[in-house]
Scaffold this active site. Structure first.
Site, PDB file in Angstrom:
ATOM      1  N   ASN A 263       0.821  -1.220   0.000  1.00 22.53           N
ATOM      2  CA  ASN A 263       0.000   0.000   0.000  1.00 22.53           C
ATOM      3  C   ASN A 263       0.847   1.258   0.000  1.00 22.53           C
ATOM      4  O   ASN A 263       0.516   2.241  -0.670  1.00 22.53           O
ATOM      5  CB  ASN A 263      -0.974  -0.012   1.177  1.00 22.53           C
ATOM      6  CG  ASN A 263      -2.054  -1.061   0.997  1.00 22.53           C
ATOM      7  OD1 ASN A 263      -2.358  -1.461  -0.121  1.00 22.53           O
ATOM      8  ND2 ASN A 263      -2.622  -1.524   2.086  1.00 22.53           N
TER       9      ASN A 263
ATOM     10  N   ARG B  84      -7.404  -1.718  -8.041  1.00 26.18           N
ATOM     11  CA  ARG B  84      -8.013  -0.759  -7.106  1.00 26.18           C
ATOM     12  C   ARG B  84      -7.020   0.359  -6.752  1.00 26.18           C
ATOM     13  O   ARG B  84      -7.384   1.505  -6.586  1.00 26.18           O
ATOM     14  CB  ARG B  84      -8.466  -1.466  -5.838  1.00 26.18           C
ATOM     15  CG  ARG B  84      -9.124  -0.528  -4.849  1.00 26.18           C
ATOM     16  CD  ARG B  84      -9.924  -1.259  -3.820  1.00 26.18           C
ATOM     17  NE  ARG B  84     -11.067  -1.940  -4.378  1.00 26.18           N
ATOM     18  CZ  ARG B  84     -12.241  -1.362  -4.609  1.00 26.18           C
ATOM     19  NH1 ARG B  84     -12.407  -0.099  -4.356  1.00 26.18           N
ATOM     20  NH2 ARG B  84     -13.240  -2.050  -5.112  1.00 26.18           N
TER      21      ARG B  84
ATOM     22  N   ASP C  39      -9.282  -6.648  -5.841  1.00 27.06           N
ATOM     23  CA  ASP C  39      -9.821  -7.721  -5.010  1.00 27.06           C
ATOM     24  C   ASP C  39     -11.129  -7.300  -4.360  1.00 27.06           C
ATOM     25  O   ASP C  39     -11.470  -6.131  -4.303  1.00 27.06           O
ATOM     26  CB  ASP C  39      -8.802  -8.153  -3.949  1.00 27.06           C
ATOM     27  CG  ASP C  39      -8.431  -7.034  -3.001  1.00 27.06           C
ATOM     28  OD1 ASP C  39      -9.348  -6.388  -2.471  1.00 27.06           O
ATOM     29  OD2 ASP C  39      -7.235  -6.814  -2.770  1.00 27.06           O
TER      30      ASP C  39
END
Length: 161
Positions: A23, A97, A121
């Site tokens: 991330n 995403r 996901d």
């Protein structure tokens, strides 16, 4: 990943280099879009979502060179904003995403950005509105085309708040 087992009264010594976190890597990679200057980033994890984002940046016009394991140079001096409206980006952007992270840097640098609704996901709830609310508070105008599932933002200037 290797496993280390430690059995009592043993002195530990040595070095390890932990793999970068996905991330954080996605956010840092998108930040290269803020400048035309060459940027070098190390400790980039070799995982699917990160590699997809690197390919997406390349398709957007970012020159990318892998210089070592987990180390890349990026130069975003030739960004193709028309790519954002292409069918290719519609598929590639929707498949990741983390592609939502390109919005802020492109909006700050070029004053406009658009993208399809990102996929990725389906683990848990992943809100996008926090990104849009934050950009609106900075001065962006937000639009969503329900028919096309496409977001667009524009601004004359972003102002900290």
């Amino acid at each position: 990943m290797s496993t280390f087992k430690i059995y009592g009264n043993t002195v530990l010594k040595g070095e390890i280099t932990p793999q970068g976190a996905k991330n954080e890597a996605l956010q840092v990679l998108c930040a290269v879009l803020l400048t035309k200057e060459e940027v070098t980033i190390s400790n980039i994890p070799d995982i699917r979502d990160v590699n997809k984002l690197i390919e997406l940046l390349k398709s957007l016009g970012v020159y990318i060179k892998k210089t070592d394991k987990g180390k890349y140079t990026f130069k975003a001096d030739n960004i193709d904003l028309d790519y954002l409206k292409s069918d290719t980006f519609r598929n590639d952007g929707a498949a990741l995403r983390g592609s939502i992270m390109i919005l802020g840097p492109l909006l700050a640098r070029f004053g406009q950005v658009c993208m399809p609704k990102p996929g990725g996901d389906k683990i848990g709830r992943r809100r996008l509105d926090t990104h849009f609310i934050g950009l609106k508070k900075l001065g962006a105008e937000f639009n969503y085309d329900f028919k096309e599932n496409f977001y667009s933002l524009s601004t004359k200037e972003l102002t900290g708040t």
